[in-house]
Structure formats: C-alpha cells, structure tokens
Scaffold this active site. Sequence first.
Site, short mmCIF file in Angstrom:
data_model
loop_
_atom_site.label_atom_id
_atom_site.label_comp_id
_atom_site.label_asym_id
_atom_site.label_seq_id
_atom_site.Cartn_x
_atom_site.Cartn_y
_atom_site.Cartn_z
N HIS A 466 0.81 -1.21 0.00
CA HIS A 466 0.00 0.00 0.00
C HIS A 466 0.85 1.27 0.00
O HIS A 466 0.33 2.37 -0.21
CB HIS A 466 -0.91 0.00 1.23
CG HIS A 466 -2.25 0.66 0.99
ND1 HIS A 466 -2.50 1.47 -0.09
CD2 HIS A 466 -3.40 0.62 1.69
CE1 HIS A 466 -3.75 1.90 -0.04
NE2 HIS A 466 -4.31 1.39 1.04
N ASP A 470 -2.22 2.24 -4.55
CA ASP A 470 -3.44 2.68 -3.88
C ASP A 470 -4.54 1.64 -4.05
O ASP A 470 -4.47 0.77 -4.94
CB ASP A 470 -3.91 4.02 -4.44
CG ASP A 470 -2.93 5.15 -4.14
OD1 ASP A 470 -2.27 5.08 -3.07
OD2 ASP A 470 -2.81 6.07 -4.97
#
Length: 495
Positions: A466, A470
Amino acid sequence: MSTEVRVPTLGESVTEATVATWFKKPGDAVAVDEMLCELETDKVTVEVPATAAGTMGEIVAAEGETVGVDALLATIEEGKGAASAPSEAPKTAEAAPAASSESVDVMVPTLGESVTEATVSTWFKKVGDTVAQDEMLCELETDKVSVEVPAPAAGVLTEILAEEGSTVDASAKLAVLGGSGASAAAPAAEEAPAPSAGAGKSVEDAPSAKKLMAENNLDAGSVKGTGRDGRIMKEDVQKALSAVTTAPTPAAAPRAASPAEDASREERVKMTRLRQTIARRLKDSQNTAAMLTTYNEVDMTEVMALRNEYKDLFLKKHGVKLGFMSFFTKACCHALKEVPEVNAEIDGTDIVYKNFVHMGIAAGTPTGLVVPVIRDADSMSFADIEKAIAEKGARARDGKLSMAEMQGGSFTISNGGVYGSLMSSPILNPPQSGILGMHKIQDRPMAINGEVVIRPMMYLALSYDHRIVDGKGAVTFLVRVKEALEDPRRLLMDL
C-alpha cells in the site's frame, strides 16, 4: 605469481555460503575452468571453477567454513602442477615408511571467525577402522555451521578422545591415527571403494547427507545424487525421504500422558538453510511492506471452454499441454500495463517502474517454496509461457534451478488451488509490490440474468504494497484480470 580464487556472486539476498567439498588439494595440477570446490547456500549449490591453469596453492577456506561474497577461498600458483610431480615423487616414497611407524593427531579444524568451540555430532569411524587420507572421520556442529573433519593421513583409528555429544575447543585433539595400517589402507582402497562412499561409488557423499541417511535408516543406493560426479547431497536425501510413504498406524486408545512422555515421542529437526531463509524473507516482507489484500472472483466458464476446444490441437502443434497458468499470466501482463505501479518497486525514496514483466511462478518443492522467474513474459506467446512454466517447474522439483533463474522477478503468481485452497492471502515476495493468489475452481450457484445457474468459480486475491499501490489501482488490476479471463477474446485484442 599466484591467482586468487574467490567466492562468486551468490545471487540476490544471498550473502554467505558454506564450503561443502574441495575437489583439489594443495599441489594438484589445475586446468582452466576445472571445478575446484562446491559451495552450499540456503538456496542452491554453487560450483567454483578455476580462473587460471597452474598448481593448487593454499586453501584458505576449509570444508565446513562459512564464507561471504568475494571472500578468498584459495590460490592457484603459476605453472603446471604436473611438472612438480616428479620432484615430489621421491618425497612421497620416503614418507610412506614413516607413516607406518608414526601416529598422527586429528585436531579440530579452523572453526571460523569468533567461533571458539564445537560439539562432536557424529563419528563416521570407530576405533580399529582403517581410513584413507581425506576420508571423513567425524562431523562437528558449531552455532553457525557443521564442520567436517577429514583424516590428515592414511592409517588406523587407534583412539577417539572426544566422544559424540562432547564439546571441544578450537585447539582440541579429537583422535589419534596409528600409522601401522597405512600400508594396508592403500591396497584396500584399490580393491574396494571406501565403506562410507556406498557400493560402486568412489565419490565421497556429503557428510551431512550420510548423517541424515543414517538417522533415517536410508540406504545410499536408494538415493539419487545430484552433486558433482553423482555425489549425494543433503537435499537429495530430503527428497528421497519425502517420497517414502508409511502405512497408517492403528488409532490408539486415548490415555493420559505426562509432558515427559509426550516429549519422548516428539522429534526435533534443525531447520534447513533454505527453510531458514524462507522464514526470514517472509517475516521481513511483513515487517517492511504495508501489505494489504483485495479479493474478487472469476467465472472460469469461457477459459475452460476455450481450453477444452483447443487443448488437443495445442498439444499436437506445440508439444506442451495448454493449462490455466498461461491464461492468468497473459491476463496479468495486460493488467500490469494499465496499472504499472503493481509491477514497480520502492528503492529508498524512489519508485522504480518496470517496462517489462518478469513473472515469478511460485512452485512448491520437497525442500520448500521457490519462485522461478519467466523473463519478458509480456512478449511471450501462450505456447512459450506453457513451455517455460513446465521447464522451470521440473527444474524446481529436481533442485536444479540456478540463482539467475530465481532473481529479478517484477510480479508473482501463486496457485494455491492445486493443493485445494479455496481462499488465502498470499505474502509479497520482496521487493515486488504485488502477488496474485489463484485458488480452487469450485462449482457454485450464481445469479446470471435473473436466473440461478451453476458456474465454475475461482476466488482471486491480490496482495499489494500500500506504500506504492493505492486501493483504486489494486481493485482496477484485479477487475482487469477478471474481465480478461471471463472474456479471453480481450487478450487477443489487447483490451
């Protein structure tokens, strides 16, 4: 003038190796590219060739020692070793009678930097046994590596001073060899192979392999050696043991047992170097990446129909079966073009985008999980991908993968479905930012156009970093893979 022999590049994330076997000893003639020694890492066995011709000089790193990348292993002296043989021959002839009347001490070899003691784990010989020079006498264990102790001379083992299980310091005497059997040892060596080398073999098996065979009552003749000249390595024994099936034992009546009784029925086995590396890298992945997993499901109806329609023709033309992995690889390559951050990696404060797809295909082996890499998979045909997967998978199971074949992957696919997994969350393979988990194809009732129909469904899981990917990008990637598989024609039209 001498030439240095150093540890070669061992591969990505591999920083050290253990010297397993020296094929040459000081004074031996050496030709260019002739194999000098064999190193064992936690992933593969690496052979070290001679970089120049000459005579074997000093061996700096003895068998059993742990060495780092570019460490000095030995030296090769200029000039042909054969030329020195005549001048040395008289010395050898004079030394033989001396060996018949003198005893030789067997000392603890060099244990390595900061290692001051070792434990005697196994004696391969007993008092009274005749031994040949360089034949393995015993094995020592330190807190870092196992060290093999060869016989410094031919003779008879007359005394063992350090029994199995005893702790010895770095300068201790282990045993004494009597020279009275030296002359008898030579004819014995000519008449028959060394007892510990196995019937019909003149190659000394790895002591760690012999120890494992002895512990499991496994005959060397039932193990196929993959080392140099058929030498049996520890991995070969582990592979043979994994193939042995045992009959189920009848269920015993439940009974109360004390912890001591339970402990007597437990088995403690030291982790292999490969398993230790797998454990370390997986934990590093969790500690480093901000790992998250997103899920979806795919209707495999169209892929299965297309595969069934063309599998016979595909096999006839290309000589390889048409599987599902090529469809998934193609689908991922298309999705990675649209969402390039899933194919990228973080390097410090930079993001490195890859304008290629080196696809890692996770494969289970008897010794642990490995990830061979198919380079430039995005430019390969279905047939090329299937051939590469079949070839890499076979080499992985046989333990024949090189370091180069497991390096440089930009994305990974892991198929837990072959083992029956319905859903799981795969762990990233650092420094990659994405891994796709495939799962079992299972018939499930689905609502299609207002009707309930049975469809072959598979859950997909994308684990991603992450920090760089995204949520929108991860979901988009998985949706594109789903769309390509549910309508394979999109792969042909690059949609």
